[in-house]
Structure formats: C-alpha cells, structure tokens
Design a protein around this motif. Structure first.
Motif, short mmCIF file in Angstrom:
data_model
loop_
_atom_site.label_atom_id
_atom_site.label_comp_id
_atom_site.label_asym_id
_atom_site.label_seq_id
_atom_site.Cartn_x
_atom_site.Cartn_y
_atom_site.Cartn_z
N GLY A 263 4.00 -1.51 6.25
CA GLY A 263 4.04 -0.58 7.36
C GLY A 263 4.63 -1.21 8.61
O GLY A 263 5.24 -2.29 8.54
N VAL A 265 3.58 2.67 8.63
CA VAL A 265 4.14 3.86 8.00
C VAL A 265 4.54 4.87 9.07
O VAL A 265 5.61 5.47 9.02
CB VAL A 265 3.14 4.48 7.01
CG1 VAL A 265 3.75 5.72 6.35
CG2 VAL A 265 2.73 3.46 5.95
N VAL A 282 7.08 2.54 1.70
CA VAL A 282 5.94 2.75 0.81
C VAL A 282 6.43 2.95 -0.62
O VAL A 282 5.91 2.38 -1.57
CB VAL A 282 5.10 3.96 1.27
CG1 VAL A 282 4.00 4.28 0.26
CG2 VAL A 282 4.50 3.69 2.64
N ALA A 295 -0.83 0.35 2.38
CA ALA A 295 -0.05 1.07 3.38
C ALA A 295 -0.87 1.11 4.67
O ALA A 295 -2.08 1.33 4.64
CB ALA A 295 0.24 2.49 2.90
N VAL A 307 1.23 9.98 2.02
CA VAL A 307 1.32 8.53 1.78
C VAL A 307 1.00 8.23 0.31
O VAL A 307 1.68 7.41 -0.32
CB VAL A 307 0.35 7.77 2.71
CG1 VAL A 307 0.40 6.27 2.43
CG2 VAL A 307 0.70 8.03 4.17
#
Length: 343
Positions: A263, A265, A282, A295, A307
């Motif tokens: 990340g 993210v 990811v 993540a 995610v």
C-alpha cells in the motif's frame, strides 16, 4: 566382532536412504502446500535429489522386507501426532538420524558418500532451524486482520476491545511520544496481547521490540536493513517491511522479510502526501508475492470488499478501528467480512 557383511551394509544403506527421502518428502509437502514457501520446498527437493544418485540398484536389490525384524518394532509415540509442528519435528529428526547412519556406513562403501551425507545433515539442521523457528510466522499467516495503532488516550481500551472480538495481530505505532512513555505503552500492549493470545509487533524500533520482548518489528523503507534487524532480534522473531511497488516487494523478499505491507491502497493521513499504490498493486501482490502480505492504507468496511476482490485476504487497519465509536463492533464487522471471525 564379526566381519562386516557387504549384504548387511547394503541393507542398512538402502533402509536409511528410504527413510531420509521419505522424511524429506513429508516435510516438503507442508512447505509447499501448507506454507506456500518456495525456498524451503525447493531445499527439500534438492536434498532428496542429492541423495538419489547414491540409491543405486544393488542397494535396492539387497532389500529383504519380509525378513526385516525392524518392521515389527514400534513405539506408542509413532502412532499419533499432536499437530503439524510435531509432525515436522519427528520427520526432520528421522532425516537427521538417517543421514548420520548413511554418513558412517557410507564410508565403508565410498568415502564420498559419507562426506556428502555429512554436508546434507548440516543443511537439514539449517532447514529445521528455519522451519521450526518460524512458529510465529505460521501464526501470522492465520491472521486476516492486522491492527496498527495510533496514539490516543484510550489506547489500551481500544486495543482490548478489538482483541476481545478475536483480533490476533497488533502493531504498536507511535512516532512522536517520548521514549519513557512509549516503552510503558509498548509493555502494557505486550501484556495485553499475551493475555489474548495475539501477536505483538513494534513499528520501526528494534530496541523497543527487544525491551518488551515483542514478537517482532515492522520496518519502513528508511528503517534498519532487515539483515541488521534479524541479527539483533534473532531468527525466530517476525520482521515485516512496508512496500509500495513491485521493486520494493522484490527487495524485501530478497532481504528476508517474513511478510510485507502492500500500500497505501487509498490515500490516508497516516501516510500524508504519499501517492496511493492503488488496487493494481494489490492485484500484483496477489499474483506474485510468496510471502504473507497485508493490504494497508485507507481500508475500512466500506471499501474492504473491493480490496478483497483485488486479491487481498489479509488487511491492516488503523482508523477504521482506532477511531471507531465502537471498536468492538468495528472489529467484529471487519472480521466477519474477511470470513475469519473467531468463536
């Protein structure tokens, strides 16, 4: 003393070559399918292949299983294994004992065989140290939710509320508090995590991790080299590394990280001014990382689904728990979404 019998020597060598190779294959299967650990699986395979040329046809021909008195010998401990760790320990010991026998009796057949098995035994010792010393890392692999703390007055109460709902991994992160108070908070958090059976890591500070006997550290890109942290912490502790792109991931893997952060993210005040790595990274981690990875960055219950769709099954959370009106409820919801809520 009776004169050594070539047939008896051949039977001993055959039996122990079988024993060593079978034990290695048993360990290899767990490294491959249980841990998804390419390096250890490959090491087991190479050890088996190094033994294979010595298992020659005349040794196999000497085998006499119907008349082998040892086939009737057994011990109650051989009939059960309490867990995978006990299984691995038993098979690694089996391999080491077999290699010692092969080393000694192999000298009677070919000195090169004895020398080869001696070196292989040392490699199995190293494999054992790495594999069984990774108990903490194996536990980390089972943690779907990772709480990274932020400084606040109700720090202990917030973390305990999350632990009560099944959280099993906590990182103490505090960049600015003076050391005396930071040490006290780390010590209190360590005791709390121990009480609930959770792993406890310290952000950045190897000295603080040592002072409170933490389970490991998480290092940023500008922190100590992993090799130095490993030298200070020892082989059994967890060392994680933050990564923001494939190049940093490759470097962390090469340097021996136990897990990586992937990340941020999404944009997050925890990493102010840091450009988000986004869901593409990811997806890259899901396809390419041989290590456990989390993540991290701006993840909450609202965006966790996308995610996970990108390939994450382990996530690190800060504000979604630390700043939640009800940390217990927030933790329960996240764990439920991840499908790993503990009873």
């Amino acid at each position: 003393m009776q004169q050594s019998s070539p047939m008896a020597i051949a039977r001993i060598l055959d039996a122990n070559l079988n024993r060593a190779r079978e034990g290695l294959r048993t360990v290899e299967e767990w490294c491959r399918f249980g841990l998804n650990h390419q390096h250890w699986a490959e090491e087991c395979k190479q050890l088996r292949q190094a033994l294979a040329p010595w298992h020659q046809d005349d040794l196999r021909a000497a085998r006499d299983t119907p008349n082998d008195v040892g086939t009737q010998l057994t011990h109650p401990q051989e009939s059960q294994r309490t867990d995978v760790r006990a299984l691995l320990q038993a098979n690694l010991c089996r391999v080491q004992e077999a290699l010692r026998v092969l080393e000694e009796y192999g000298k009677l057949r070919d000195p090169a065989m004895g020398a080869c098995c001696k070196q292989l035994r040392y490699r199995v010792y190293a494999l054992e140290s790495g594999l069984l010393g990774a108990k903490l890392v194996q536990k980390l692999r089972q943690c779907s939710l990772y709480l990274v703390t932020s400084p606040q007055e109700n720090l202990l109460a917030t973390v305990e509320a999350a632990l009560q709902w099944g959280l099993k991994l906590v990182q103490y992160r505090d960049k600015d508090t003076e050391d005396q108070l930071r040490w006290q908070r780390a010590k209190d958090l360590r005791q709390l995590c121990t009480q609930y059976g959770a792993l406890f890591l310290v952000n950045d500070r190897v000295d603080l991790a040592l002072a409170v006997n933490a389970d490991g550290v998480h290092l940023g890109q500008q922190d100590l080299p992993i090799a130095v942290a490993r030298q200070l912490l020892g082989p059994d502790k967890i060392i994680g590394r933050s990564t923001t792109n494939p190049e940093e991931m490759a470097k962390a893997i090469a340097e021996g990280a136990d897990y990586i952060g992937v990340g941020p993210v999404y944009a997050t005040p925890t990493k102010a001014g840091k450009k988000p790595a986004g869901l593409d990274y990811v997806q890259y981690a899901a396809a390419n990382s041989p290590l456990p990875w989390f993540a991290i960055g701006g993840i909450d219950s609202g965006n966790l689904g996308e995610v996970m769709e990108a390939g994450a099954n382990q996530v690190a959370i800060v504000r979604a728990i630390m700043e939640a009106p009800d940390p217990s409820q927030a933790t329960a919801q996240l764990l439920t979404q991840l499908g790993r809520i503990n009873s």
